[in-house]
Design a protein around this motif. Structure first.
Motif, mmCIF file in Angstrom:
data_model
loop_
_atom_site.group_PDB
_atom_site.id
_atom_site.type_symbol
_atom_site.label_atom_id
_atom_site.label_comp_id
_atom_site.label_asym_id
_atom_site.label_seq_id
_atom_site.Cartn_x
_atom_site.Cartn_y
_atom_site.Cartn_z
ATOM 1 N N PRO A 1 30.506 -24.507 -30.660
ATOM 2 C CA PRO A 1 29.318 -23.940 -31.310
ATOM 3 C C PRO A 1 28.085 -24.800 -31.073
ATOM 4 C CG PRO A 1 30.743 -24.991 -32.923
ATOM 5 C CD PRO A 1 31.483 -25.006 -31.627
ATOM 6 N N ALA A 2 26.938 -24.169 -30.991
ATOM 7 C CA ALA A 2 25.672 -24.878 -30.816
ATOM 8 C C ALA A 2 25.284 -25.575 -32.111
ATOM 9 C CB ALA A 2 24.583 -23.890 -30.418
ATOM 10 N N PRO A 3 24.516 -26.664 -32.032
ATOM 11 C CA PRO A 3 24.026 -27.305 -33.250
ATOM 12 C C PRO A 3 23.056 -26.383 -33.989
ATOM 13 C CG PRO A 3 22.921 -28.213 -31.320
ATOM 14 C CD PRO A 3 24.020 -27.329 -30.808
ATOM 15 N N VAL A 4 22.983 -26.554 -35.289
ATOM 16 C CA VAL A 4 22.098 -25.729 -36.116
ATOM 17 C C VAL A 4 21.108 -26.633 -36.847
ATOM 18 C CG1 VAL A 4 21.975 -24.079 -38.012
ATOM 19 C CG2 VAL A 4 23.903 -24.000 -36.433
ATOM 20 N N PRO A 5 19.803 -26.400 -36.696
ATOM 21 C CA PRO A 5 19.231 -25.432 -35.760
ATOM 22 C C PRO A 5 19.045 -26.065 -34.379
ATOM 23 C CG PRO A 5 17.486 -26.412 -37.057
ATOM 24 C CD PRO A 5 18.773 -27.029 -37.542
ATOM 25 N N ALA A 6 19.213 -25.298 -33.345
ATOM 26 C CA ALA A 6 18.936 -25.800 -31.993
ATOM 27 C C ALA A 6 17.424 -25.876 -31.796
ATOM 28 C CB ALA A 6 19.559 -24.883 -30.955
ATOM 29 N N GLN A 7 16.962 -26.993 -31.217
ATOM 30 C CA GLN A 7 15.527 -27.156 -30.969
ATOM 31 C C GLN A 7 15.173 -26.972 -29.492
ATOM 32 O OE1 GLN A 7 14.620 -31.031 -32.594
ATOM 33 N NE2 GLN A 7 14.485 -30.241 -34.683
ATOM 34 N N LEU B 1 29.087 -21.237 -27.594
ATOM 35 C CA LEU B 1 28.528 -21.257 -26.247
ATOM 36 C C LEU B 1 29.604 -20.900 -25.224
ATOM 37 C CD1 LEU B 1 26.454 -24.542 -26.602
ATOM 38 C CD2 LEU B 1 25.652 -22.170 -26.851
ATOM 39 N N PRO B 2 29.408 -19.829 -24.455
ATOM 40 C CA PRO B 2 30.422 -19.391 -23.482
ATOM 41 C C PRO B 2 30.721 -20.477 -22.459
ATOM 42 C CG PRO B 2 28.695 -17.738 -23.756
ATOM 43 C CD PRO B 2 28.213 -18.968 -24.445
ATOM 44 N N ARG B 3 31.929 -20.440 -21.933
ATOM 45 C CA ARG B 3 32.336 -21.383 -20.891
ATOM 46 C C ARG B 3 33.132 -20.643 -19.826
ATOM 47 N NH1 ARG B 3 36.013 -25.517 -23.478
ATOM 48 N NH2 ARG B 3 36.340 -26.033 -21.300
ATOM 49 N N PHE B 4 32.896 -21.014 -18.571
ATOM 50 C CA PHE B 4 33.617 -20.425 -17.437
ATOM 51 C C PHE B 4 34.311 -21.550 -16.688
ATOM 52 C CE2 PHE B 4 34.184 -18.667 -13.215
ATOM 53 C CZ PHE B 4 34.492 -17.340 -13.458
ATOM 54 N N ASP B 5 35.571 -21.338 -16.346
ATOM 55 C CA ASP B 5 36.360 -22.337 -15.620
ATOM 56 C C ASP B 5 36.398 -21.949 -14.142
ATOM 57 O OD1 ASP B 5 38.172 -24.093 -14.554
ATOM 58 O OD2 ASP B 5 39.746 -23.721 -16.037
ATOM 59 N N LYS B 6 35.666 -22.687 -13.309
ATOM 60 C CA LYS B 6 35.590 -22.340 -11.893
ATOM 61 C C LYS B 6 36.908 -22.594 -11.168
ATOM 62 C CE LYS B 6 30.618 -23.012 -11.589
ATOM 63 N NZ LYS B 6 29.491 -23.792 -11.028
ATOM 64 N N THR C 1 39.893 -21.865 -12.248
ATOM 65 C CA THR C 1 40.726 -20.667 -12.421
ATOM 66 C C THR C 1 39.943 -19.392 -12.131
ATOM 67 O OG1 THR C 1 40.204 -20.510 -14.788
ATOM 68 C CG2 THR C 1 42.140 -21.812 -14.155
ATOM 69 N N ASP C 2 38.625 -19.547 -11.903
ATOM 70 C CA ASP C 2 37.745 -18.412 -11.601
ATOM 71 C C ASP C 2 37.767 -17.385 -12.720
ATOM 72 O OD1 ASP C 2 35.894 -17.002 -10.072
ATOM 73 O OD2 ASP C 2 37.437 -15.849 -9.028
ATOM 74 N N ASP C 3 37.766 -17.873 -13.961
ATOM 75 C CA ASP C 3 37.779 -16.957 -15.098
ATOM 76 C C ASP C 3 37.138 -17.633 -16.313
ATOM 77 O OD1 ASP C 3 38.228 -14.524 -16.304
ATOM 78 O OD2 ASP C 3 40.376 -14.505 -15.889
ATOM 79 N N ARG C 4 36.746 -16.819 -17.266
ATOM 80 C CA ARG C 4 36.114 -17.333 -18.475
ATOM 81 C C ARG C 4 37.150 -17.971 -19.390
ATOM 82 N NH1 ARG C 4 33.063 -12.855 -21.464
ATOM 83 N NH2 ARG C 4 31.932 -12.803 -19.477
ATOM 84 N N VAL C 5 36.761 -19.075 -20.022
ATOM 85 C CA VAL C 5 37.614 -19.734 -21.003
ATOM 86 C C VAL C 5 37.679 -18.842 -22.249
ATOM 87 C CG1 VAL C 5 37.809 -21.772 -22.497
ATOM 88 C CG2 VAL C 5 37.000 -22.017 -20.131
ATOM 89 N N GLU C 6 38.830 -18.785 -22.883
ATOM 90 C CA GLU C 6 38.967 -17.923 -24.058
ATOM 91 C C GLU C 6 37.993 -18.352 -25.154
ATOM 92 O OE1 GLU C 6 42.550 -18.704 -26.622
ATOM 93 O OE2 GLU C 6 43.261 -19.655 -24.775
ATOM 94 N N ALA C 7 37.459 -17.383 -25.880
ATOM 95 C CA ALA C 7 36.370 -17.609 -26.830
ATOM 96 C C ALA C 7 36.724 -18.609 -27.918
ATOM 97 C CB ALA C 7 35.943 -16.274 -27.441
ATOM 98 N N ALA C 8 38.001 -18.715 -28.271
ATOM 99 C CA ALA C 8 38.404 -19.639 -29.324
ATOM 100 C C ALA C 8 38.118 -21.092 -28.956
ATOM 101 C CB ALA C 8 39.894 -19.461 -29.620
ATOM 102 N N LEU C 9 37.939 -21.376 -27.674
ATOM 103 C CA LEU C 9 37.705 -22.743 -27.212
ATOM 104 C C LEU C 9 36.228 -23.047 -26.961
ATOM 105 C CD1 LEU C 9 40.698 -23.076 -24.706
ATOM 106 C CD2 LEU C 9 40.570 -23.842 -27.083
ATOM 107 N N TRP C 10 35.344 -22.073 -27.207
ATOM 108 C CA TRP C 10 33.922 -22.312 -27.008
ATOM 109 C C TRP C 10 33.391 -23.250 -28.096
ATOM 110 C CZ3 TRP C 10 31.802 -16.646 -26.162
ATOM 111 C CH2 TRP C 10 32.428 -16.092 -25.031
#
Length: 264
Positions: free
Chosen positions: A122-128, A104-109, A111-120
């Motif tokens: 993951p959503a639960p499986v399966p998401a309901q 799940l993407p994350r944005f840090d307001k 720093t006004d930039d997106r958090v690096e993908a390695a720190l995102w």
């Protein structure tokens, strides 16, 4: 009833029957209306839930800088349609629908930039349940004639020819509608007025400063007033038009209490 209790009841009724893909609740509300708090409460109540914020889909600063250079300088500021990575949002929904552990993407307001993908996370499986929240989630574009006159000083002085607002409106009419088409149930937390929205946004930023947050995205009060001017046009449009097509409209008072509910 509280906004989360009203929405929880609607979600429970929608989840009675088994689903092949997650139920997507689109939760729209102006800045400061309590979307994040309501979304978190709903996610805690329903297992296998995901909160996806439109704000977390903002383009990275370098992408917005390129857009600002190519189209209009106001696109350097995150906010209006055109400043989000819609392809990322569509890919995220596709992965959730495929019952994958989508990051799940994350944005840090701050720093006004997106958090690096390695720190995102993951959503639960399966998401309901996916709670897709954002200030213009589910919004529809304005008519061309509505774009002619500026709505505030920012538009009058920095977008006198309407280049910025027409481009944003065209973006909203295009890829954003493909993203919003995945919404199964659209709910609006309807602020009492634009003036109250500004007050709420000032409260948010003061809380951010008091938390000790640092970075280019942390603003003083005067900067907040300029910043929210970027959102004013579409926020007013949503407040005026979305009640006609949203599945649920929760009318808020000045203290964010729900004082009326309208169901379609």
């Amino acid at each position: 009833m509280s906004p989360e209790a009203i929405l929880a009841d609607a979600i429970e009724r929608a989840l009675v029957h088994p689903r092949r893909v997650p139920l997507v609740l689109g939760l729209c509300g102006a800045q400061g209306s309590g979307k994040s708090t309501v979304a978190a409460a709903l996610a805690a109540r329903f297992p296998h839930s995901v909160v996806l914020s439109l704000d977390d889909l903002y383009h990275m600063r370098r992408e917005r800088a390129r857009l600002a250079a190519a189209v209009h300088p106001l696109f350097a500021t995150r906010g209006v349609p055109g400043t989000h990575d819609i392809a990322l949002g569509l890919d995220t929904f596709a992965a959730l629908d495929a019952r994958q552990a989508a990051p799940l993407p994350r944005f840090d307001k701050a720093t006004d930039d997106r958090v690096e993908a390695a720190l995102w996370t993951p959503a639960p499986v399966p998401a309901q349940l996916v709670i897709f929240e954002g200030w213009c989630v589910g919004a529809r574009p304005q008519d061309a004639v509505a774009l002619l006159d500026p709505v505030n000083v920012l538009e009058r002085e920095r977008d006198p020819h309407g280049v910025w607002r027409r481009y944003a409106n065209a973006a909203l009419a295009g890829a954003y509608q493909r993203l919003f088409a995945r919404i199964d149930m659209l709910a609006l937390l309807r602020a009492p007025s634009w003036g109250r929205v500004l007050d709420w946004r000032l409260e948010q930023e003061r809380a951010l400063r008091q938390s000790g947050a640092r970075g280019d995205g942390v603003m003083a009060d005067a900067e907040v007033q300029v910043f929210v001017s970027h959102y004013e046009r579409l926020t007013r449009h949503v407040l005026d038009t979305m009640p006609a097509y949203a599945d649920l409209v929760l009318q808020l008072d000045d203290d964010r209490n729900c004082v009326a509910v309208h169901r379609r």
